[in-house]
Design a protein around this motif. Structure first.
Motif, PDB file in Angstrom:
ATOM      1  N   LEU A 160       0.832  -1.206   0.000  1.00 42.40           N
ATOM      2  CA  LEU A 160       0.000   0.000   0.000  1.00 42.40           C
ATOM      3  C   LEU A 160       0.864   1.251   0.000  1.00 42.40           C
ATOM      4  N   LEU A 161       1.892   1.265   0.842  1.00 45.91           N
ATOM      5  CA  LEU A 161       2.756   2.441   0.902  1.00 45.91           C
ATOM      6  C   LEU A 161       3.489   2.645  -0.416  1.00 45.91           C
ATOM      7  N   LYS A 162       3.938   1.565  -1.026  1.00 45.91           N
ATOM      8  CA  LYS A 162       4.615   1.683  -2.318  1.00 45.91           C
ATOM      9  C   LYS A 162       3.658   2.257  -3.368  1.00 45.91           C
ATOM     10  N   LEU A 163       2.411   1.797  -3.367  1.00 44.95           N
ATOM     11  CA  LEU A 163       1.417   2.319  -4.302  1.00 44.95           C
ATOM     12  C   LEU A 163       1.205   3.820  -4.070  1.00 44.95           C
ATOM     13  N   PHE A 164       1.075   4.227  -2.812  1.00 39.73           N
ATOM     14  CA  PHE A 164       0.896   5.638  -2.501  1.00 39.73           C
ATOM     15  C   PHE A 164       2.081   6.466  -3.006  1.00 39.73           C
ATOM     16  N   LEU A 165       3.286   5.948  -2.828  1.00 41.31           N
ATOM     17  CA  LEU A 165       4.474   6.694  -3.227  1.00 41.31           C
ATOM     18  C   LEU A 165       4.612   6.779  -4.739  1.00 41.31           C
ATOM     19  N   GLN A 166       4.035   5.822  -5.443  1.00 44.97           N
ATOM     20  CA  GLN A 166       4.016   5.889  -6.911  1.00 44.97           C
ATOM     21  C   GLN A 166       2.992   6.889  -7.420  1.00 44.97           C
ATOM     22  N   LYS A 168       1.930   9.897  -5.537  1.00 46.64           N
ATOM     23  CA  LYS A 168       1.881  10.960  -4.533  1.00 46.64           C
ATOM     24  C   LYS A 168       0.971  12.100  -4.996  1.00 46.64           C
ATOM     25  N   ASN A 169       0.137  12.570  -4.064  1.00 43.63           N
ATOM     26  CA  ASN A 169      -0.787  13.686  -4.316  1.00 43.63           C
ATOM     27  C   ASN A 169      -1.840  13.377  -5.373  1.00 43.63           C
ATOM     28  N   GLU A 170      -2.046  12.085  -5.658  1.00 42.60           N
ATOM     29  CA  GLU A 170      -3.081  11.684  -6.613  1.00 42.60           C
ATOM     30  C   GLU A 170      -4.173  10.905  -5.883  1.00 42.60           C
ATOM     31  N   PRO A 171      -5.448  11.203  -6.135  1.00 46.72           N
ATOM     32  CA  PRO A 171      -6.525  10.407  -5.538  1.00 46.72           C
ATOM     33  C   PRO A 171      -6.503   8.982  -6.084  1.00 46.72           C
ATOM     34  N   LEU A 172      -6.587   8.004  -5.193  1.00 44.74           N
ATOM     35  CA  LEU A 172      -6.645   6.594  -5.592  1.00 44.74           C
ATOM     36  C   LEU A 172      -7.977   6.008  -5.116  1.00 44.74           C
ATOM     37  N   SER A 173      -8.693   5.400  -6.026  1.00 39.48           N
ATOM     38  CA  SER A 173      -9.998   4.831  -5.673  1.00 39.48           C
ATOM     39  C   SER A 173      -9.821   3.570  -4.833  1.00 39.48           C
ATOM     40  N   ARG A 208      -0.976  12.643   6.590  1.00 34.88           N
ATOM     41  CA  ARG A 208      -0.241  12.194   5.402  1.00 34.88           C
ATOM     42  C   ARG A 208      -1.160  11.479   4.408  1.00 34.88           C
ATOM     43  N   ILE A 209      -2.174  10.753   4.951  1.00 38.87           N
ATOM     44  CA  ILE A 209      -3.106  10.015   4.096  1.00 38.87           C
ATOM     45  C   ILE A 209      -4.501  10.621   4.281  1.00 38.87           C
ATOM     46  N   VAL A 210      -5.011  11.213   3.235  1.00 36.50           N
ATOM     47  CA  VAL A 210      -6.292  11.923   3.289  1.00 36.50           C
ATOM     48  C   VAL A 210      -7.404  11.013   2.773  1.00 36.50           C
ATOM     49  N   SER A 211      -8.488  10.906   3.532  1.00 35.18           N
ATOM     50  CA  SER A 211      -9.661  10.147   3.088  1.00 35.18           C
ATOM     51  C   SER A 211     -10.490  11.003   2.136  1.00 35.18           C
ATOM     52  N   ILE A 212     -10.913  10.414   1.045  1.00 40.90           N
ATOM     53  CA  ILE A 212     -11.796  11.081   0.086  1.00 40.90           C
ATOM     54  C   ILE A 212     -13.147  10.359   0.145  1.00 40.90           C
ATOM     55  N   LYS A 213     -14.139  11.032   0.639  1.00 42.63           N
ATOM     56  CA  LYS A 213     -15.421  10.412   0.918  1.00 42.63           C
ATOM     57  C   LYS A 213     -16.012   9.717  -0.305  1.00 42.63           C
ATOM     58  N   LYS A 214     -16.414   8.464  -0.104  1.00 37.66           N
ATOM     59  CA  LYS A 214     -17.066   7.631  -1.118  1.00 37.66           C
ATOM     60  C   LYS A 214     -16.195   7.396  -2.359  1.00 37.66           C
ATOM     61  N   PHE A 215     -14.874   7.626  -2.218  1.00 35.51           N
ATOM     62  CA  PHE A 215     -13.998   7.403  -3.374  1.00 35.51           C
ATOM     63  C   PHE A 215     -12.762   6.594  -2.990  1.00 35.51           C
ATOM     64  N   GLY A 216     -11.953   7.127  -2.065  1.00 34.53           N
ATOM     65  CA  GLY A 216     -10.713   6.423  -1.734  1.00 34.53           C
ATOM     66  C   GLY A 216      -9.807   7.262  -0.864  1.00 34.53           C
ATOM     67  N   TYR A 217      -8.510   7.327  -1.255  1.00 36.05           N
ATOM     68  CA  TYR A 217      -7.508   8.010  -0.418  1.00 36.05           C
ATOM     69  C   TYR A 217      -6.511   8.751  -1.294  1.00 36.05           C
ATOM     70  N   LYS A 218      -5.834   9.712  -0.668  1.00 36.12           N
ATOM     71  CA  LYS A 218      -4.751  10.433  -1.338  1.00 36.12           C
ATOM     72  C   LYS A 218      -3.579  10.546  -0.368  1.00 36.12           C
ATOM     73  N   PHE A 219      -2.378  10.205  -0.855  1.00 34.73           N
ATOM     74  CA  PHE A 219      -1.168  10.321  -0.059  1.00 34.73           C
ATOM     75  C   PHE A 219      -0.542  11.675  -0.359  1.00 34.73           C
ATOM     76  N   THR A 220      -0.415  12.513   0.652  1.00 30.38           N
ATOM     77  CA  THR A 220       0.118  13.854   0.441  1.00 30.38           C
ATOM     78  C   THR A 220       1.622  13.853   0.659  1.00 30.38           C
ATOM     79  N   ALA A 221       2.338  14.507  -0.234  1.00 31.57           N
ATOM     80  CA  ALA A 221       3.800  14.558  -0.159  1.00 31.57           C
ATOM     81  C   ALA A 221       4.265  15.987  -0.115  1.00 31.57           C
ATOM     82  N   ASP A 222       5.398  16.198   0.541  1.00 31.06           N
ATOM     83  CA  ASP A 222       5.955  17.548   0.647  1.00 31.06           C
ATOM     84  C   ASP A 222       6.505  18.016  -0.688  1.00 31.06           C
TER      85      ASP A 222
END
Length: 222
Positions: A160-166, A168-173, A208-222
């Motif tokens: 999961l973390l590897k997917l988030f890092l690939q 970064k800052n993109e909404p993932l369903s 660091r990990i933002v919940s997007i209601k009824k969609f998924g998550y977004k990993f925020t990066a500096d």
């Protein structure tokens, strides 16, 4: 035992179909792409065991594509190309490939080269992806570090973390994450995903990990 997954980038439709059909008959799962943009998108959407990349394709060439992928992805790669000079061979390996086969080639030879890489069972390039001033992720060994101290994660949390890092800052369903974390015949679990998210937030910070209601998550990066 899941089938090995191969991403095939080849803009010659007839050759692409021939190679894909042969490999599928030999027990592989093959996704095809006909240009570098399509291949890049698929490479980030899914975990592959092998990249098979033509060089002279629409978009950026295969050498440049692999250089780009190598920033975050260590999947073993084989170039399949009509370019056959020593300079081309050198460029191929400098861009990060593990093998190089010249066209025209025998399909059986291609399979032998694929099998050789798969049997090694290695991840090739130890590269740490920086998360913030303290945390980094080693994509070769899928290990999280706080400075130089390894932080234990279970296998799904690492994926999961590897997917988030690939991404970064993109909404993932939810569906994208399910497809990445759970292999057939595993059943995706929303409660398990929430647990993995919770554990990563405990380590990296809840923002660091933002919940997007009824969609998924977004990993925020500096």
């Amino acid at each position: 035992m899941p089938k090995p997954k191969i991403l095939l980038l080849e803009d010659d439709i007839n050759l692409s179909e021939t190679v894909a059909e042969y490999l599928e008959d030999e027990g592989y799962e093959v996704d095809t792409a006909y240009n570098s943009d399509e291949a890049e998108e698929k490479a980030y959407e899914k975990n592959y065991d092998i990249f098979l990349l033509d060089v002279m394709v629409p978009g950026i060439n295969g050498f440049e594509l692999l250089k780009k992928l190598r920033k975050e992805d260590d999947t073993p790669a084989i170039f399949i190309t009509s370019l056959n000079s020593i300079d081309d061979l050198s460029k191929g390996f400098e861009s990060g490939c593990d093998d190089y086969i010249k066209k025209p080639f025998a399909l059986k030879e291609l399979k032998l080269r694929i099998d050789t890489l798969l049997k090694r069972g290695f991840k090739t390039r130890g590269k740490r992806v920086k998360i913030d001033e303290n945390f980094s992720f080693d994509i070769e060994n899928s290990e999280l570090y706080n400075k130089d101290k390894e932080i234990p994660l279970n296998n799904k949390e690492k994926k999961l973390l590897k997917l988030f890092l690939q991404h970064k800052n993109e909404p993932l369903s939810h569906e994208t994450i399910y497809d990445h974390l759970w292999e057939y015949p595993e059943t995706p679990s929303d409660s398990s995903l929430r647990t993995y998210i919770k554990n990563l937030r405990k380590i990296l910070g809840k923002d660091r990990i933002v919940s997007i209601k009824k969609f998924g998550y977004k990993f925020t990066a500096d």
